[in-house]
Motif scaffolding. Structure first.
Motif, mmCIF file in Angstrom:
data_model
loop_
_atom_site.group_PDB
_atom_site.id
_atom_site.type_symbol
_atom_site.label_atom_id
_atom_site.label_comp_id
_atom_site.label_asym_id
_atom_site.label_seq_id
_atom_site.Cartn_x
_atom_site.Cartn_y
_atom_site.Cartn_z
ATOM 1 N N GLY A 276 -95.393 5.988 -101.217
ATOM 2 C CA GLY A 276 -94.286 5.067 -101.472
ATOM 3 C C GLY A 276 -92.931 5.749 -101.433
ATOM 4 N N GLU A 277 -92.867 6.909 -100.790
ATOM 5 C CA GLU A 277 -91.651 7.736 -100.842
ATOM 6 C C GLU A 277 -90.996 7.883 -99.475
ATOM 7 O OE1 GLU A 277 -93.254 10.582 -104.520
ATOM 8 O OE2 GLU A 277 -93.173 11.359 -102.466
ATOM 9 N N GLU A 278 -89.721 8.222 -99.490
ATOM 10 C CA GLU A 278 -89.034 8.578 -98.259
ATOM 11 C C GLU A 278 -89.596 9.923 -97.762
ATOM 12 O OE1 GLU A 278 -84.847 9.473 -98.819
ATOM 13 O OE2 GLU A 278 -85.163 9.752 -100.952
ATOM 14 N N PRO A 279 -89.524 10.194 -96.471
ATOM 15 C CA PRO A 279 -88.762 9.476 -95.448
ATOM 16 C C PRO A 279 -89.484 8.281 -94.828
ATOM 17 C CG PRO A 279 -89.756 11.417 -94.491
ATOM 18 C CD PRO A 279 -90.109 11.449 -95.936
ATOM 19 N N LYS A 280 -90.768 8.095 -95.133
ATOM 20 C CA LYS A 280 -91.494 6.983 -94.514
ATOM 21 C C LYS A 280 -91.049 5.632 -95.074
ATOM 22 C CE LYS A 280 -94.338 9.190 -91.730
ATOM 23 N NZ LYS A 280 -94.396 8.945 -90.267
ATOM 24 N N TRP A 281 -90.672 5.599 -96.343
ATOM 25 C CA TRP A 281 -90.279 4.359 -97.002
ATOM 26 C C TRP A 281 -88.763 4.286 -97.179
ATOM 27 C CZ3 TRP A 281 -93.515 0.815 -100.165
ATOM 28 C CH2 TRP A 281 -94.886 0.984 -99.927
ATOM 29 N N ASN A 282 -88.284 3.083 -97.318
ATOM 30 C CA ASN A 282 -86.904 2.842 -97.718
ATOM 31 C C ASN A 282 -86.752 3.325 -99.162
ATOM 32 O OD1 ASN A 282 -84.449 1.806 -98.564
ATOM 33 N ND2 ASN A 282 -84.970 -0.335 -98.174
ATOM 34 N N PRO A 283 -85.897 4.314 -99.428
ATOM 35 C CA PRO A 283 -85.803 4.851 -100.791
ATOM 36 C C PRO A 283 -85.307 3.831 -101.816
ATOM 37 C CG PRO A 283 -84.030 5.706 -99.403
ATOM 38 C CD PRO A 283 -84.987 5.004 -98.492
ATOM 39 N N ALA A 284 -84.684 2.763 -101.350
ATOM 40 C CA ALA A 284 -84.171 1.748 -102.283
ATOM 41 C C ALA A 284 -85.149 0.595 -102.502
ATOM 42 C CB ALA A 284 -82.847 1.191 -101.752
ATOM 43 N N ALA A 285 -86.317 0.683 -101.877
ATOM 44 C CA ALA A 285 -87.278 -0.425 -101.965
ATOM 45 C C ALA A 285 -87.793 -0.607 -103.390
ATOM 46 C CB ALA A 285 -88.448 -0.173 -101.014
ATOM 47 N N LYS A 286 -87.924 -1.857 -103.796
ATOM 48 C CA LYS A 286 -88.549 -2.192 -105.076
ATOM 49 C C LYS A 286 -90.033 -2.432 -104.806
ATOM 50 C CE LYS A 286 -84.388 -4.328 -107.028
ATOM 51 N NZ LYS A 286 -84.140 -3.230 -107.982
ATOM 52 N N ILE A 287 -90.882 -1.631 -105.433
ATOM 53 C CA ILE A 287 -92.322 -1.681 -105.173
ATOM 54 C C ILE A 287 -93.030 -2.348 -106.345
ATOM 55 C CG2 ILE A 287 -94.386 -0.327 -104.670
ATOM 56 C CD1 ILE A 287 -92.574 1.842 -103.499
ATOM 57 N N ILE A 288 -93.702 -3.454 -106.051
ATOM 58 C CA ILE A 288 -94.409 -4.245 -107.065
ATOM 59 C C ILE A 288 -95.907 -4.046 -106.871
ATOM 60 C CG2 ILE A 288 -94.781 -6.562 -107.988
ATOM 61 C CD1 ILE A 288 -92.122 -7.291 -106.376
ATOM 62 N N GLN A 289 -96.550 -3.391 -107.796
ATOM 63 C CA GLN A 289 -97.982 -3.121 -107.693
ATOM 64 C C GLN A 289 -98.785 -4.153 -108.487
ATOM 65 O OE1 GLN A 289 -96.926 0.925 -109.177
ATOM 66 N NE2 GLN A 289 -98.684 1.561 -107.934
ATOM 67 N N VAL A 290 -99.820 -4.697 -107.859
ATOM 68 C CA VAL A 290 -100.787 -5.548 -108.549
ATOM 69 C C VAL A 290 -102.111 -4.812 -108.524
ATOM 70 C CG1 VAL A 290 -101.977 -7.762 -108.614
ATOM 71 C CG2 VAL A 290 -99.591 -7.639 -107.839
ATOM 72 N N ASP A 291 -102.586 -4.439 -109.696
ATOM 73 C CA ASP A 291 -103.788 -3.607 -109.767
ATOM 74 C C ASP A 291 -104.577 -3.928 -111.027
ATOM 75 O OD1 ASP A 291 -105.493 -0.998 -109.994
ATOM 76 O OD2 ASP A 291 -104.457 -0.789 -108.081
ATOM 77 N N ILE A 292 -105.872 -3.721 -110.970
ATOM 78 C CA ILE A 292 -106.720 -3.964 -112.130
ATOM 79 C C ILE A 292 -106.650 -2.817 -113.130
ATOM 80 C CG2 ILE A 292 -108.854 -2.889 -111.288
ATOM 81 C CD1 ILE A 292 -110.294 -5.462 -112.275
ATOM 82 N N SER A 293 -106.074 -1.689 -112.670
ATOM 83 C CA SER A 293 -105.998 -0.493 -113.502
ATOM 84 C C SER A 293 -104.567 -0.237 -113.948
ATOM 85 C CB SER A 293 -106.520 0.722 -112.723
ATOM 86 O OG SER A 293 -106.298 1.920 -113.437
ATOM 87 N N ALA A 294 -104.352 -0.231 -115.254
ATOM 88 C CA ALA A 294 -102.998 0.004 -115.779
ATOM 89 C C ALA A 294 -102.483 1.386 -115.408
ATOM 90 C CB ALA A 294 -103.011 -0.165 -117.301
ATOM 91 N N GLU A 295 -103.379 2.354 -115.329
ATOM 92 C CA GLU A 295 -102.956 3.729 -115.021
ATOM 93 C C GLU A 295 -102.322 3.849 -113.642
ATOM 94 O OE1 GLU A 295 -106.357 3.938 -117.948
ATOM 95 O OE2 GLU A 295 -105.855 2.808 -116.147
ATOM 96 N N GLU A 296 -102.620 2.903 -112.754
ATOM 97 C CA GLU A 296 -102.105 2.979 -111.393
ATOM 98 C C GLU A 296 -100.648 2.526 -111.300
ATOM 99 O OE1 GLU A 296 -102.704 4.644 -108.022
ATOM 100 O OE2 GLU A 296 -104.413 4.358 -109.377
ATOM 101 N N LEU A 297 -100.206 1.724 -112.246
ATOM 102 C CA LEU A 297 -98.856 1.178 -112.191
ATOM 103 C C LEU A 297 -97.827 2.269 -112.470
ATOM 104 C CD1 LEU A 297 -99.419 -2.188 -114.107
ATOM 105 C CD2 LEU A 297 -99.742 -1.671 -111.674
ATOM 106 N N GLY A 298 -96.849 2.381 -111.576
ATOM 107 C CA GLY A 298 -95.830 3.413 -111.718
ATOM 108 C C GLY A 298 -96.214 4.738 -111.111
#
Length: 590
Positions: A276-298
């Protein structure tokens, strides 16, 4: 009436848990468990190596949505099956590993295959249990439920020989229901919906977690309603058809670089998504994760304040309601950028597929296989399951073979594990083609053809399992893409290769075979012939097309050994690892 043995109690518990298939490799003392299971109508698929059996069980768990079960002997059997434990953990696949061990009273005395498997595996599984005779049903049920509930993963139950062979009393076993499904806070759903509506360049990423959750119906409704571009991960392909107009897989780099709000459904921000990081991603992108595991968020570049813990089916349905009546502008600059990138990349791919030379290229090889298979089984029918492994074979074929339905493409996955292919293929055959199949995908419940696309290096990890396929009458079609090397071979000429081999055997430091070299045009097709299947050695487009059609129609395992260019002059690299240099961040002043 004689009291049931521990082996009988184990088999009976599996039956009550509605286990239909067990993968494994038997020996003393677990052979008794396998025989008791067979007597109760549970299918036991006996492999040639515990590693492949454990891989098969992990894939079966993914395809069916219930824990796959693997049975092995203690000691070395457990060590071999640890490969499946690592694979299940990395991919979040539910796996229940059962193993035997030495008699309780012989522990520390150097008993047959003695090993403290509980201590060894505890750090790597969700739970590890060594039951007594009295606690067999409870222990297996607990391990089964733990593997399945929450984020899927491996669990382990160790049965000492005296527990397997002893006599006990049958007790009740509680059927484990499907886990309760969590929804999101309505306020969080509204926040996410507002972000998506206000985005100039929204993007949805669909991962294999969405496929595992069988969330295709809800996700298809969401994408059809909103028109937001989506990007599937390699095993997320098919949750939405590759032919869907919003699919931006052909413009992957442009999509990641340009998106300003990204909704991630069942995928992790690991190496596959460049963290989820630059240079492949837009550094200003807001990333919304939907996951069954709380540890994965963030994790990595995810924003925990925007993350959602919940079942993808439920959360997607909530978003569908919240976004009702809204549709993304199909004429936006972001869409125009994606379409331009798609056109350019697809033109390049089409050009590569038409390069007509001998030895054949990867792109030409896959184009011939694809065109032939599509005439026999159109993608919209969902009649083919693709299994792909090998760095170049997997990476290049990923974009060539379209998938229109979920859980019809398996590959090396999160761990990039080479050697999973044949085990996965056997699992897919069992999941889709046994009587009363536990897996489903596509409009038809008819027999599905399992097609393996194997690099010659990857095939070597588990080629003995072709005999397993033949023994159980599995009509699996295997293409071995043979360039005589790992990544690339060393020569296009047999005499030159033999000279390099000679230098290597002589111990010369120069002019010999590279560490990535394999045997020159090895006759892999003969493996199938030895086991009662069919083998084809092909090197031209005409031979490949004919072998593909005949192999598809065969009712025995088929190995098509495809000789392609060695690629000796090409650089050793894997496209997924080509992330570019990450710009240095300025440290904040405190």
């Amino acid at each position: 009436m004689a009291a049931p043995t521990g082996a009988a109690l184990i088999a009976k518990t599996l039956q009550k848990l509605e286990v239909k298939v067990v993968f494994g490799l038997v020996g003393i003392p677990v052979v008794q468990i396998a025989e008791e299971a067979i007597a109760l109508g549970i299918r036991f698929i006996a492999f040639r190596n515990e590693q492949a059996a454990s891989y098969a069980a992990t894939a079966y768990g993914y395809l069916t949505g219930r824990p796959g079960v693997c049975l092995v002997v203690g000691g070395p059997g457990v060590l071999h099956a640890m490969a499946g434990i690592g694979n299940a953990s990395a991919n979040a696949f539910p796996l229940l590993l059962l193993a035997g061990s030495s008699e309780t009273h012989l522990v520390t005395k150097g008993a047959f295959q003695e090993m403290d498997a509980i201590s060894l595996l505890t750090p790597h599984v969700k739970i590890a249990i060594r039951p007594s005779l009295d606690s067999i049903p409870q222990s297996i049920t607990t391990a089964y439920r733990t593997s399945w509930y929450g984020r899927g993963g491996p669990t382990f139950v160790d049965f000492p020989a005296d527990v397997i062979q002893g006599e006990g009393e049958e007790t009740s076993t509680h059927v484990v229901p499907i886990a309760p499904k969590a929804a999101s806070d309505p306020a969080k759903i509204q926040l996410i919906s507002d972000l998506i509506k206000s985005a100039k360049a929204p993007l949805v990423i669909v991962g294999k977690g969405a496929a595992y959750a069988q969330a295709e119906t809800a996700i298809r409704k969401l994408m059809d309603q909103t028109g937001v571009p989506f990007l599937p991960t390699p095993m997320g392909k098919g949750v939405l058809p590759d032919s869907h107009p919003s699919n931006t897989a052909s413009a992957r780099s442009a999509a990641l670089k340009g998106a300003d709000v990204v909704l991630v459904l069942g995928a992790r921000l690991n190496w596959i998504l460049h963290y989820g990081e630059e240079p492949k991603w837009n550094p200003a992108a807001k990333i919304i994760q939907v996951d069954i595991s709380a540890e994965e968020l963030g994790h990595n570049n995810g924003d925990p304040s925007l993350g959602v813990i919940g079942d993808i089916n439920v959360v997607t349905t909530q978003l569908l309601s919240s976004l009702s009546g809204w549709k993304y502008n199909p004429s936006s600059p972001f869409i125009k950028t994606l379409k331009a990138s798609e056109a350019k990349n697809e033109a390049n791919a089409s050009k590569a597929a038409k390069v007509d030379k001998i030895p054949m290229t990867y792109a030409r090889t896959f184009a011939i296989i694809k065109d032939t298979l599509h005439k026999l089984s159109p993608p919209e029918d969902g009649g083919i399951v693709y299994v792909s492994e090998g760095a170049n074979t997997m990476d290049i074929s990923r974009s060539i073979f379209p998938v229109h339905h979920p859980r019809l493409r398996l590959d090396a996955g999160t761990h990039a594990t080479m050697g999973v292919g044949l085990g996965y293929a056997i699992a897919a055959h069992c999941a889709y083609n046994l009587p009363s199949p536990e897996a489903k995908s596509g409009p038809s419940t008819a027999h599905k053809k399992i097609v393996c696309l194997e690099g010659d290096s990857a095939f070597g990890f588990s080629l003995a399992e072709v005999e397993t396929m033949a023994r159980y009458g599995m009509d699996i079609l295997i293409f071995v893409i043979n360039n005589s090397g790992v990544y690339h071979g060393d020569s296009e000429d047999s005499d030159a290769w033999l000279e390099m081999q000679k230098q290597t055997i002589a111990g010369s430091g120069k002019g010999g075979l590279r560490s990535s070299s394999l045997g020159w045009e090895v006759g892999y097709e003969k493996i199938a012939e030895m086991c009662g299947g069919k083998g084809y050695l092909v090197s031209t487009p005409e031979e490949l097309a004919r072998a593909t059609e005949e192999g598809f129609k065969a009712r025995v395992p088929v190995v098509v050994n495809v000789i392609i260019e060695s690629g000796k002059a090409q650089k050793l690299e894997f496209a997924w690892q080509n992330t570019g240099k990450k710009p240095k961040r300025k440290e904040a002043k405190l």
